[in-house]
Enzyme design. Structure first.
Site, short mmCIF file in Angstrom:
data_model
loop_
_atom_site.label_atom_id
_atom_site.label_comp_id
_atom_site.label_asym_id
_atom_site.label_seq_id
_atom_site.Cartn_x
_atom_site.Cartn_y
_atom_site.Cartn_z
N ASP A 122 0.79 -1.21 0.05
CA ASP A 122 -0.03 -0.01 0.08
C ASP A 122 0.84 1.27 0.02
O ASP A 122 0.48 2.21 -0.68
CB ASP A 122 -0.88 0.07 1.10
CG ASP A 122 -2.05 -1.13 1.24
OD1 ASP A 122 -2.36 -1.48 -0.01
OD2 ASP A 122 -2.55 -1.49 2.35
N GLU A 123 1.97 1.09 0.66
CA GLU A 123 2.83 2.17 0.80
C GLU A 123 3.23 2.67 -0.54
O GLU A 123 3.33 3.82 -0.94
CB GLU A 123 4.17 2.07 1.66
CG GLU A 123 4.94 3.23 1.96
CD GLU A 123 6.13 2.95 3.07
OE1 GLU A 123 6.84 3.88 3.44
OE2 GLU A 123 6.09 1.62 3.51
#
Length: 495
Positions: free
Chosen positions: A167-168
């Protein structure tokens, strides 16, 4: 002939009625503005709890969303004093308290009437991932302390959690493409348009504990575990993304030094990535605190380790290469490093965070060639420590590490991710774009706004307001007309 007392009383009543009617109209219209025309801007707060520090960002976007996604801009950036929250393992309460200063700045910026409707989120990245692996109860205590502080604020706190590495990387990709106007932009004709396909750029992020790559490849993504999909501004996107834990700047430096320790009983290390003439002493135990350091710890961790620099970039590169595992992943085709699948690089890339900070210090953010970048870093590494200290006063904290970081970035981008002399010019090293910090937080907020219920469109609110106001005006004018007709009948009765 003068007016009779009855006529005077009637005129006074008529004037009072008109005044009351107009006053009521004004008050009702003001209330209508408050109810039917709410503030046309929403706000959101995101804490980026990284491995080395925490930052707060306030974002704002118009109430009217474009194709289901808010058009977001940065309103505030605030760096929290002190280290990252993972550093408070022995004092978790302080992890929460450290956030109060920036939180107060955010609350002062956002109108008080909008506090309750402002979402707030804290995402912890690689530093807390490592702490969770090392001691999950300590990580839970920190999250609990952070939650107590943030949940007590007047905004809509939506939780503090560990952000997945994928997600980062993916949210960082959204951020950079959004701020460059590659997802949606405002045209000269006054309309929001989607740019042509093929203009999207990739994202390269280097944090303290991890590094991320994200881009839309020219072909299919063969390993679905590395794929992230998004629906933004009415379009679907399929992004390759991967996060390499333990390959961030700080963890790389720790692993590098630990790898140079020749034996568990060694008390002296000659470090090729430190400038010649540099010397320092540090507690040996500090080398083995991170789960990223796989070397066997010596039995006696109470002794100190002396480190001497030799300023040898060739030997430094050889030591850095030992950190990578580039064995091929034949089952899925292409491989970057650490046995991870990666499709062929495609398009332009923006490199930010420690990619930018290191190359900015080395004056390599102006699209220099790969050959120039190599020569610049190597020449810097060969400079004696006394000359480096004299040339960069006030920068002692990070000065010794720029040689290792510069060579690490070159190795990571070329031998790790696969950039070549030909594709190197496709990388831009940037901290910001369009006045907005590049990172995962804006991408997260853009994705989050797609889940926030849309307000009534401005046109609908304006039409509703006009109809409602017209009705009120009609009623008041009718009242005045009736009273006026009564006055005429009273003063000039017909035969």
């Amino acid at each position: 002939m003068g007016l009779s007392w009855k006529q005077k009383v009637f005129l006074a009543l008529l004037g009072t009625a008109v005044a009351l009617g107009l006053t009521a109209l004004i008050l009702v219209l003001v209330e209508a503005v408050n109810i039917l025309l709410p503030a046309d801007t929403k706000f959101g707060i995101v804490f980026d709890a990284g491995s080395s520090h925490t930052s707060l960002f306030v974002y704002r976007w118009p109430v009217d969303k474009e194709n289901g996604t808010g058009v977001v801009s940065q309103a505030l950036a605030c760096q929290v004093e002190g280290p990252g929250i993972s550093s408070y393992a022995s004092d978790p309460v302080q992890a929460g308290e450290s956030l109060r200063g920036c939180l107060e700045e955010a609350l002062a910026l956002i109108p008080e009437a909008q506090h309750r409707g402002t979402p707030m989120f804290l995402g912890a990245t690689a530093g807390m991932r490592l702490l969770s692996q090392k001691n999950s109860s300590q990580a839970e205590d920190i999250f609990a302390a952070v939650t107590r502080v943030l949940a007590g604020s007047p905004v809509d706190f939506q939780g503090a959690k560990l952000l997945h590495g994928q997600d980062e990387g993916a949210f960082g990709w959204i951020t950079i493409n959004y701020v460059l106007g590659l997802l949606i932009k405002y045209s000269f004709s006054g309309e929001w348009t989607r740019p042509l396909e093929g203009t999207l750029v990739g994202a390269l992020d280097l944090g303290g504990a991890s590094t991320q790559i994200a881009f839309v490849p020219g072909g299919p993504i063969l390993d679905t575990s590395t794929q992230a999909t998004f629906h933004l501004y009415g379009s679907n996107y399929s992004v390759y993304t991967y996060s390499y834990l333990c390959f961030g700047r700080d963890q790389m430096l720790s692993r590098l030094l630990a790898g140079l320790v020749q034996s568990p009983s060694a008390s002296l290390v000659r470090h090729p990535c430190y400038h010649s003439g540099y010397r320092t002493t540090l507690p040996l135990a500090s080398l083995y605190e991170s789960p990223c350091v796989y070397s066997a710890a010596p039995q006696n961790l109470t002794q100190n380790l002396t480190v001497e620099g030799t300023g040898d970039p060739g030997a430094c590169v050889m030591a850095i290469r030992e950190l990578f595992n580039c064995s091929s992943a034949q089952d899925v085709g292409d491989c970057a490093f650490d046995r991870v699948y990666q499709p062929p690089l495609w398009g332009q890339f923006y490199a930010f965070s420690n990619f930018y900070y290191t190359f900015y210090f080395l004056n390599l953010t102006s699209r220099q060639s790969l050959g120039t970048a190599n020569a610049t870093v190597w020449n810097f590494c060969k400079e004696p420590w006394k000359l480096v200290e004299a040339s960069y006063p006030g920068q002692e904290r990070w000065l010794r590490d720029y040689c290792a970081c510069g060579l690490y970035i070159l190795t990571l981008l070329t031998e790790g991710y696969g950039f070549s002399e030909e594709t190197w010019p496709s990388i831009e090293f940037r901290k910001q774009a369009g006045g907005t910090d590049i990172g995962w937080t804006l991408g997260y907020m853009l994705n989050l706004t797609g889940m926030i219920p849309a307000e009534a469109p401005a046109q609908w609110r304006a039409e509703s307001y006009s109809v409602w106001a017209a009705g009120v005006v009609f009623l008041v004018l009718t009242l005045v007309s009736v009273l006026g007709a009564a006055a005429v009948q009273f003063f000039w009765p017909q035969d």
